[in-house]
Design a protein around this motif. Structure first.
Motif, PDB file in Angstrom:
ATOM      1  N   TYR A   1       0.830  -1.200   0.000  1.00 10.90           N
ATOM      2  CA  TYR A   1       0.000   0.000   0.000  1.00 10.90           C
ATOM      3  C   TYR A   1       0.870   1.259   0.000  1.00 10.90           C
ATOM      4  O   TYR A   1       1.950   1.264   0.566  1.00 10.90           O
TER       5      TYR A   1
ATOM      6  N   TYR B   1       0.265   5.263   1.227  1.00 14.38           N
ATOM      7  CA  TYR B   1      -0.579   6.253   1.876  1.00 14.38           C
ATOM      8  C   TYR B   1       0.148   7.591   1.881  1.00 14.38           C
ATOM      9  O   TYR B   1       1.370   7.657   1.847  1.00 14.38           O
TER      10      TYR B   1
ATOM     11  N   GLN C   1       0.007  11.312   4.259  1.00 14.63           N
ATOM     12  CA  GLN C   1      -0.534  11.974   5.432  1.00 14.63           C
ATOM     13  C   GLN C   1      -0.183  13.441   5.361  1.00 14.63           C
ATOM     14  O   GLN C   1       0.983  13.824   5.477  1.00 14.63           O
TER      15      GLN C   1
ATOM     16  N   MET D   1      -3.811  15.712   9.344  1.00 10.85           N
ATOM     17  CA  MET D   1      -4.838  14.871   8.728  1.00 10.85           C
ATOM     18  C   MET D   1      -4.506  13.397   8.939  1.00 10.85           C
ATOM     19  O   MET D   1      -3.433  13.037   9.409  1.00 10.85           O
ATOM     20  N   GLY D   2      -5.441  12.546   8.570  1.00 17.30           N
ATOM     21  CA  GLY D   2      -5.223  11.116   8.684  1.00 17.30           C
ATOM     22  C   GLY D   2      -4.497  10.560   7.481  1.00 17.30           C
ATOM     23  O   GLY D   2      -3.947  11.295   6.665  1.00 17.30           O
ATOM     24  N   LEU D   3      -4.507   9.267   7.382  1.00 17.51           N
ATOM     25  CA  LEU D   3      -3.842   8.587   6.269  1.00 17.51           C
ATOM     26  C   LEU D   3      -4.821   8.381   5.125  1.00 17.51           C
ATOM     27  O   LEU D   3      -5.927   7.882   5.332  1.00 17.51           O
TER      28      LEU D   3
ATOM     29  N   LEU E   1      -5.314   6.607   1.351  1.00 20.29           N
ATOM     30  CA  LEU E   1      -4.781   5.553   0.507  1.00 20.29           C
ATOM     31  C   LEU E   1      -4.634   6.053  -0.923  1.00 20.29           C
ATOM     32  O   LEU E   1      -5.589   6.553  -1.524  1.00 20.29           O
TER      33      LEU E   1
ATOM     34  N   TYR F   1      -2.806   0.619  -4.101  1.00 16.25           N
ATOM     35  CA  TYR F   1      -2.457  -0.603  -3.428  1.00 16.25           C
ATOM     36  C   TYR F   1      -2.251  -1.710  -4.455  1.00 16.25           C
ATOM     37  O   TYR F   1      -2.630  -1.574  -5.630  1.00 16.25           O
TER      38      TYR F   1
ATOM     39  N   LYS G   1      -6.381   1.571  -7.719  1.00 16.43           N
ATOM     40  CA  LYS G   1      -6.444   2.903  -7.137  1.00 16.43           C
ATOM     41  C   LYS G   1      -7.071   2.882  -5.767  1.00 16.43           C
ATOM     42  O   LYS G   1      -7.963   2.092  -5.480  1.00 16.43           O
ATOM     43  N   GLY G   2      -6.589   3.800  -4.931  1.00 14.84           N
ATOM     44  CA  GLY G   2      -7.192   4.015  -3.632  1.00 14.84           C
ATOM     45  C   GLY G   2      -8.064   5.256  -3.641  1.00 14.84           C
ATOM     46  O   GLY G   2      -8.738   5.559  -4.618  1.00 14.84           O
ATOM     47  N   GLU G   3      -8.009   6.021  -2.537  1.00 13.57           N
ATOM     48  CA  GLU G   3      -8.857   7.209  -2.398  1.00 13.57           C
ATOM     49  C   GLU G   3      -8.371   8.397  -3.222  1.00 13.57           C
ATOM     50  O   GLU G   3      -9.173   9.170  -3.749  1.00 13.57           O
TER      51      GLU G   3
ATOM     52  N   PHE H   1       3.736   7.105   3.195  1.00 13.80           N
ATOM     53  CA  PHE H   1       4.023   5.858   3.898  1.00 13.80           C
ATOM     54  C   PHE H   1       3.697   4.673   3.002  1.00 13.80           C
ATOM     55  O   PHE H   1       2.644   4.622   2.377  1.00 13.80           O
TER      56      PHE H   1
ATOM     57  N   PHE I   1       4.436  -0.914   8.361  1.00 13.90           N
ATOM     58  CA  PHE I   1       4.704   0.353   7.688  1.00 13.90           C
ATOM     59  C   PHE I   1       6.193   0.664   7.673  1.00 13.90           C
ATOM     60  O   PHE I   1       6.941   0.303   8.593  1.00 13.90           O
TER      61      PHE I   1
ATOM     62  N   GLY J   1       6.030   5.593  10.946  1.00 13.71           N
ATOM     63  CA  GLY J   1       4.885   4.896  10.400  1.00 13.71           C
ATOM     64  C   GLY J   1       4.046   4.282  11.504  1.00 13.71           C
ATOM     65  O   GLY J   1       4.544   4.037  12.606  1.00 13.71           O
ATOM     66  N   PRO J   2       2.765   4.034  11.250  1.00 11.77           N
ATOM     67  CA  PRO J   2       1.930   3.364  12.260  1.00 11.77           C
ATOM     68  C   PRO J   2       2.470   1.981  12.578  1.00 11.77           C
ATOM     69  O   PRO J   2       3.120   1.330  11.750  1.00 11.77           O
TER      70      PRO J   2
ATOM     71  N   PHE K   1      -5.474   4.436  15.403  1.00 10.12           N
ATOM     72  CA  PHE K   1      -6.349   4.111  14.275  1.00 10.12           C
ATOM     73  C   PHE K   1      -7.008   2.753  14.476  1.00 10.12           C
ATOM     74  O   PHE K   1      -6.383   1.828  15.003  1.00 10.12           O
TER      75      PHE K   1
ATOM     76  N   ASN L   1      -8.533  -3.112  -0.252  1.00  9.42           N
ATOM     77  CA  ASN L   1      -8.540  -1.660  -0.193  1.00  9.42           C
ATOM     78  C   ASN L   1      -8.716  -1.231   1.257  1.00  9.42           C
ATOM     79  O   ASN L   1      -9.802  -1.316   1.802  1.00  9.42           O
ATOM     80  N   LEU L   2      -7.679  -0.759   1.897  1.00 11.10           N
ATOM     81  CA  LEU L   2      -7.654  -0.565   3.343  1.00 11.10           C
ATOM     82  C   LEU L   2      -7.594   0.927   3.661  1.00 11.10           C
ATOM     83  O   LEU L   2      -6.559   1.563   3.519  1.00 11.10           O
TER      84      LEU L   2
ATOM     85  N   PHE M   1      -7.675   4.078   6.198  1.00  7.91           N
ATOM     86  CA  PHE M   1      -7.295   4.332   7.581  1.00  7.91           C
ATOM     87  C   PHE M   1      -8.068   5.464   8.229  1.00  7.91           C
ATOM     88  O   PHE M   1      -8.418   5.382   9.394  1.00  7.91           O
ATOM     89  N   GLY M   2      -8.312   6.520   7.573  1.00  7.42           N
ATOM     90  CA  GLY M   2      -9.011   7.632   8.188  1.00  7.42           C
ATOM     91  C   GLY M   2      -8.107   8.504   9.055  1.00  7.42           C
ATOM     92  O   GLY M   2      -6.883   8.417   8.986  1.00  7.42           O
ATOM     93  N   LYS M   3      -8.751   9.343   9.884  1.00  2.93           N
ATOM     94  CA  LYS M   3      -8.006  10.366  10.626  1.00  2.93           C
ATOM     95  C   LYS M   3      -7.486   9.903  11.968  1.00  2.93           C
ATOM     96  O   LYS M   3      -6.553  10.473  12.515  1.00  2.93           O
ATOM     97  N   GLY M   4      -8.098   8.897  12.542  1.00  7.37           N
ATOM     98  CA  GLY M   4      -7.633   8.428  13.835  1.00  7.37           C
ATOM     99  C   GLY M   4      -8.058   9.344  14.972  1.00  7.37           C
ATOM    100  O   GLY M   4      -8.753  10.342  14.789  1.00  7.37           O
TER     101      GLY M   4
END
Lengths: 114, 113
Positions: free
Chosen positions: A33, A35, A37, A41-43, A45, A48, A57-59, A90, A105, B43-44, B89, B100-101, B103-106
């Motif tokens: 993957y 990502y 950041q 903000m969050g991670l 994607l 992948y 494709k991701g987001e 990442f 990661f 990294g996480p 997270f 497709n993973l 993660f979002g903002k946490g």
């Protein structure tokens, strides 16, 4: 084991330049993957891959390309760098499609586009 | 579509007290949930997981609870330590049919001495 290795750690690009962010894992993981950041903000994607020769494709894939010619490597390509791509990137990997297998990661590549 | 939401962007607790981080999910088709912790400039890293056949999993100071009827997941840290200050997270274990993973903002946890 080295785990997931990302290079370079830092990079400054000028607008319009191109570069490849390298990612390599030595755990024989199928899934990899990318990502990003952004500050505060969050991670998100980007792309992948579920195995060599397969990417999706991701987001937020726009402005990026990937390839997966081997199980170990998953490079991320920026063709025309833009300030909006300033971020920390990442790379991660995991084993097969098992729900309890965690992502591993790398420590990230900090990219600034000016 | 598999969705997991962390509704609290931040949490501040005093050292020695309990920290409780929450996640809500909408799709029941999970076998595991995994929590990750992320320090700045790193990294996480994987923290703890829980199987859907359990309602609790404990690892030292960290305990994760799963309430399947409420579709709610929580991480308890007792006692909290300043070194626990990080972003946490709880992504869906995998997404779609291809991994497709998202993660979002946490949730950013700050543990004050």
């Amino acid at each position: 084991n080295a785990g997931v290795t990302q290079t370079p750690k830092f990079r400054i690009l000028k607008i319009g330049q191109s570069m490849t962010l390298q990612c390599a894992q030595d755990m024989n993981h199928n899934y990899m993957y990318w990502y990003r950041q952004d500050p505060g903000m969050g991670l998100k994607l980007i792309y992948y891959s579920v195995g060599a020769g397969i990417t999706d494709k991701g987001e937020v894939p726009n402005g990026y390309n990937v390839s997966r010619s081997t199980t170990e490597d998953f490079p991320l390509r920026l063709e025309l760098a833009a300030p909006s791509q300033t971020s920390v990137y990442f790379c991660a990997s995991r084993q097969l499609r098992e729900e309890n297998s965690p992502l591993h990661f790398g420590n990230g590549t900090r990219l600034t586009v000016t | 579509d598999q969705q997991v939401k962390q509704n609290s962007p931040s949490l501040s607790v005093q050292e020695g007290r309990i920290s409780i981080l929450n996640c809500d999910y909408t799709n029941s088709m999970f076998d595991y949930f995994l929590w990750y912790k992320k320090y700045p400039a790193e990294g996480p890293t994987f923290l703890i997981s829980i199987s859907s056949i359990k309602d609790k999993n404990e690892d030292g100071r960290f305990t994760v609870f799963l309430n399947k009827s409420a579709k709610h997941l929580s991480l308890h840290i007792v006692p909290s330590q300043p070194g626990d200050s990080a972003v946490y997270f709880c992504p869906p274990p995998y997404g779609g049919s291809q991994g497709n993973l998202i993660f979002g903002k946490g949730t950013k946890l700050s543990v004050k001495p």
